[in-house]
Design a protein around this motif. Structure first.
Motif, PDB file in Angstrom:
ATOM      1  N   ASN A 151       0.818  -1.219   0.000  1.00  0.00           N
ATOM      2  CA  ASN A 151       0.000   0.000   0.000  1.00  0.00           C
ATOM      3  C   ASN A 151       0.854   1.274   0.000  1.00  0.00           C
ATOM      4  OD1 ASN A 151       0.976  -0.300   2.578  1.00  0.00           O
ATOM      5  ND2 ASN A 151      -0.992  -0.009   3.617  1.00  0.00           N
ATOM      6  N   TYR A 152       2.180   1.106   0.049  1.00  0.00           N
ATOM      7  CA  TYR A 152       3.113   2.238  -0.038  1.00  0.00           C
ATOM      8  C   TYR A 152       4.264   1.857  -0.973  1.00  0.00           C
ATOM      9  CZ  TYR A 152       1.089   5.184   3.612  1.00  0.00           C
ATOM     10  OH  TYR A 152       0.253   6.020   4.326  1.00  0.00           O
ATOM     11  N   PHE A 153       4.970   2.839  -1.460  1.00  0.00           N
ATOM     12  CA  PHE A 153       6.104   2.567  -2.335  1.00  0.00           C
ATOM     13  C   PHE A 153       7.069   3.745  -2.319  1.00  0.00           C
ATOM     14  CE2 PHE A 153       3.055   4.903  -4.820  1.00  0.00           C
ATOM     15  CZ  PHE A 153       3.771   5.660  -5.729  1.00  0.00           C
ATOM     16  N   MET A 198       5.963  -1.696  -0.396  1.00  0.00           N
ATOM     17  CA  MET A 198       5.952  -2.155   1.009  1.00  0.00           C
ATOM     18  C   MET A 198       4.530  -2.134   1.545  1.00  0.00           C
ATOM     19  SD  MET A 198       7.530   1.290   2.749  1.00  0.00           S
ATOM     20  CE  MET A 198       8.544   1.609   1.306  1.00  0.00           C
ATOM     21  N   HIS A 199       4.366  -2.722   2.712  1.00  0.00           N
ATOM     22  CA  HIS A 199       3.075  -2.671   3.397  1.00  0.00           C
ATOM     23  C   HIS A 199       3.257  -2.003   4.759  1.00  0.00           C
ATOM     24  CE1 HIS A 199      -0.972  -3.890   4.635  1.00  0.00           C
ATOM     25  NE2 HIS A 199      -0.427  -4.128   5.818  1.00  0.00           N
ATOM     26  N   LEU A 200       2.459  -0.971   4.983  1.00  0.00           N
ATOM     27  CA  LEU A 200       2.472  -0.258   6.269  1.00  0.00           C
ATOM     28  C   LEU A 200       1.076  -0.331   6.863  1.00  0.00           C
ATOM     29  CD1 LEU A 200       4.551   2.896   5.175  1.00  0.00           C
ATOM     30  CD2 LEU A 200       5.388   0.757   6.182  1.00  0.00           C
ATOM     31  N   SER A 201       0.964  -0.951   8.047  1.00  0.00           N
ATOM     32  CA  SER A 201      -0.353  -1.239   8.626  1.00  0.00           C
ATOM     33  C   SER A 201      -0.968  -0.079   9.392  1.00  0.00           C
ATOM     34  CB  SER A 201      -0.248  -2.455   9.565  1.00  0.00           C
ATOM     35  OG  SER A 201       0.229  -3.580   8.873  1.00  0.00           O
ATOM     36  N   ASN A 202      -0.132   0.764   9.981  1.00  0.00           N
ATOM     37  CA  ASN A 202      -0.658   1.821  10.841  1.00  0.00           C
ATOM     38  C   ASN A 202       0.291   3.017  10.864  1.00  0.00           C
ATOM     39  OD1 ASN A 202       1.473   0.995  12.694  1.00  0.00           O
ATOM     40  ND2 ASN A 202       0.115  -0.703  13.261  1.00  0.00           N
ATOM     41  N   GLU A 204       2.190   4.035  13.199  1.00  0.00           N
ATOM     42  CA  GLU A 204       3.488   3.717  13.790  1.00  0.00           C
ATOM     43  C   GLU A 204       4.446   3.183  12.724  1.00  0.00           C
ATOM     44  OE1 GLU A 204       5.468   0.876  17.286  1.00  0.00           O
ATOM     45  OE2 GLU A 204       3.307   0.878  16.940  1.00  0.00           O
ATOM     46  N   GLU A 205       3.946   2.282  11.888  1.00  0.00           N
ATOM     47  CA  GLU A 205       4.796   1.742  10.827  1.00  0.00           C
ATOM     48  C   GLU A 205       5.123   2.808   9.784  1.00  0.00           C
ATOM     49  OE1 GLU A 205       3.270  -1.832   9.160  1.00  0.00           O
ATOM     50  OE2 GLU A 205       3.505  -2.984  11.022  1.00  0.00           O
ATOM     51  N   ILE A 206       4.184   3.711   9.540  1.00  0.00           N
ATOM     52  CA  ILE A 206       4.466   4.818   8.612  1.00  0.00           C
ATOM     53  C   ILE A 206       5.600   5.671   9.156  1.00  0.00           C
ATOM     54  CG2 ILE A 206       3.541   6.948   7.604  1.00  0.00           C
ATOM     55  CD1 ILE A 206       0.808   5.575   7.499  1.00  0.00           C
ATOM     56  N   SER A 207       5.562   5.923  10.464  1.00  0.00           N
ATOM     57  CA  SER A 207       6.616   6.716  11.102  1.00  0.00           C
ATOM     58  C   SER A 207       7.970   6.005  10.999  1.00  0.00           C
ATOM     59  CB  SER A 207       6.253   6.959  12.570  1.00  0.00           C
ATOM     60  OG  SER A 207       7.274   7.694  13.229  1.00  0.00           O
ATOM     61  N   ILE A 208       7.959   4.683  11.180  1.00  0.00           N
ATOM     62  CA  ILE A 208       9.204   3.904  11.059  1.00  0.00           C
ATOM     63  C   ILE A 208       9.730   3.983   9.635  1.00  0.00           C
ATOM     64  CG2 ILE A 208      10.176   1.577  11.154  1.00  0.00           C
ATOM     65  CD1 ILE A 208       8.192   0.971  13.416  1.00  0.00           C
ATOM     66  N   ALA A 209       8.820   3.915   8.663  1.00  0.00           N
ATOM     67  CA  ALA A 209       9.220   3.993   7.255  1.00  0.00           C
ATOM     68  C   ALA A 209       9.806   5.367   6.920  1.00  0.00           C
ATOM     69  CB  ALA A 209       8.022   3.697   6.359  1.00  0.00           C
ATOM     70  N   VAL A 210       9.229   6.405   7.499  1.00  0.00           N
ATOM     71  CA  VAL A 210       9.765   7.760   7.289  1.00  0.00           C
ATOM     72  C   VAL A 210      11.193   7.839   7.824  1.00  0.00           C
ATOM     73  CG1 VAL A 210       9.554  10.186   7.990  1.00  0.00           C
ATOM     74  CG2 VAL A 210       7.513   8.910   7.268  1.00  0.00           C
ATOM     75  N   GLY A 211      11.419   7.233   8.997  1.00  0.00           N
ATOM     76  CA  GLY A 211      12.763   7.206   9.566  1.00  0.00           C
ATOM     77  C   GLY A 211      13.728   6.407   8.715  1.00  0.00           C
ATOM     78  N   ALA A 212      13.250   5.285   8.167  1.00  0.00           N
ATOM     79  CA  ALA A 212      14.099   4.461   7.305  1.00  0.00           C
ATOM     80  C   ALA A 212      14.486   5.210   6.039  1.00  0.00           C
ATOM     81  CB  ALA A 212      13.376   3.162   6.949  1.00  0.00           C
ATOM     82  N   LEU A 213      13.547   5.964   5.488  1.00  0.00           N
ATOM     83  CA  LEU A 213      13.847   6.762   4.295  1.00  0.00           C
ATOM     84  C   LEU A 213      14.910   7.806   4.605  1.00  0.00           C
ATOM     85  CD1 LEU A 213      13.214   7.566   1.362  1.00  0.00           C
ATOM     86  CD2 LEU A 213      11.408   9.064   2.249  1.00  0.00           C
TER      87      LEU A 213
END
Length: 370
Positions: A151-153, A198-202, A204-213
């Motif tokens: 649901n994200y890329f 990728m798949h981000l469920s909530n 919190e995971e979106i925030s983690i993905a932002v940090g990973a980017l």
């Protein structure tokens, strides 16, 4: 063993002594007929004038009386033997008979338990494959697939006006030949190269993905080492005649882009994000796809390559890598047609200038100077 047989096979215990007694007595018993024959007088002893045994039509009274006595004696013996056969055998006789049985050395209890357990296991296996459980398993798989559906890329946006104009020309040419494909065209403002999904469920995971980017930026710049990645787009190809895309020319710049995608994907995965796909990364620029319209998909199964024949070898232009975005596939797009952007990282060009685009992002764009 004897006790077990007596418990499991009571009928066998009752029947075997009588049968055994018959067998033992039969070996000793002398058949009645031979006995009778033995009582006959020797040849010639009772011959009459006719020269034969009991000739002349009869036997003497004395001889007849003796034979009757012997018959009565044999009858009494047979009656006695019958009575003995009906009496129960002693325990030692039972043991002797059991010792002659073919399964005497077999552990019946173990065999029975094993057989019973086997039946239970078979029942359990059959239970696992009942229709309801198969249906439930299918539903779980569908739910799991939906749960982990991307649901994200990470997007590399196309910002070069030359590429945009060339893509628009191809789309217009296809629509002119078949108006139905107007629903299959990708909005010019949405043009991009997908690095990975990728798949981000909530949140919190979106925030983690932002940090990973954000963490990916330093690694990408180490790979670039101040060099500019210039991506050239030329020619058209398709995926199963269901997706039309512009090809990315294979060169050193494309190889660097693939390395960047692989490095970033690992960083996201180390953060616990379900990122990437099993198939190899093949960068491309999609301009039309049947999946954009369900009604069209019912009408048209394949895209005829002749619709874009005139652009098969066309040069569309080049795009310099300057920004990577974390985008949502499902959230409402921006007014210019580009995807909803959670965060971005921007790279400095070789001449030291930042290439910033007027694009709205939810998070602040991260930028650095070399």
């Amino acid at each position: 063993m004897q006790g077990l047989l007596r418990r499991l096979l009571p009928a066998l215990y009752a029947a075997w002594p009588a049968a055994a007694a018959r067998a033992l007595l039969a070996r000793r018993a002398v058949p009645a007929l031979p006995r009778l024959m033995a009582l006959r007088p020797a040849a010639g002893a009772g011959e009459g004038e006719g020269g034969g045994l009991l000739s002349g039509g009869g036997e003497t009274p004395e001889h007849g009386g003796l034979e009757n006595v012997q018959k009565k004696k044999i009858f009494e013996e047979n009656k006695k033997e019958t009575k003995q056969m009906e009496e129960p055998c002693p325990a030692d006789s039972v043991d002797s008979l059991m010792a002659e049985m073919p399964f005497v050395d077999t552990d019946i209890e173990d065999k029975f338990i094993t057989h019973t357990t086997s039946k239970i296991n078979i029942k359990k296996k059959r239970k696992r494959t009942t229709g309801k459980e198969i249906e439930d398993d299918t539903e779980r798989k569908k739910k799991k697939k939906k749960q982990y559906q991307p649901n994200y890329f990470i997007s590399l946006p196309i910002t070069n006006p030359e590429i945009n104009r060339s893509i628009q020309a191809v789309q217009d040419a296809v629509i002119q030949k078949d108006q139905r494909f107007s629903k299959a065209m990708v909005h010019i403002g949405s043009l991009h190269v997908t690095m990975f999904v990728m798949h981000l469920s909530n949140e919190e995971e979106i925030s983690i993905a932002v940090g990973a980017l954000s963490d990916s930026k330093d690694f990408v710049e180490d790979l670039l080492k101040g060099k500019t990645v210039d991506l050239s787009f030329q020619g058209i190809h398709h995926f199963k005649n269901e997706v039309g895309f512009v090809k990315l020319a294979e060169n050193d710049h494309t190889a660097i882009l693939k390395e960047i995608a692989e490095t970033m994907k690992k960083i996201f995965q180390e953060k616990g994000i379900l990122a990437g796909e099993e198939r190899d990364f093949k960068p491309h620029l999609t301009f039309m796809k049947l999946s954009k319209s369900t009604p069209l998909r019912k009408q048209v199964k394949k895209i005829d390559p002749s619709l874009y024949e005139d652009f098969k070898s066309h040069y569309f232009g080049s795009e310099i890598l300057h920004r990577l975005d974390l985008c949502s596939m499902l959230k409402k797009k921006q007014p210019n047609g580009y995807y909803y952007c959670e965060s971005s990282i921007v790279f400095e060009s070789s001449n030291g200038l930042f290439l910033m685009e007027a694009i709205e992002c939810k998070s602040k764009i991260t930028s650095t100077k070399s």
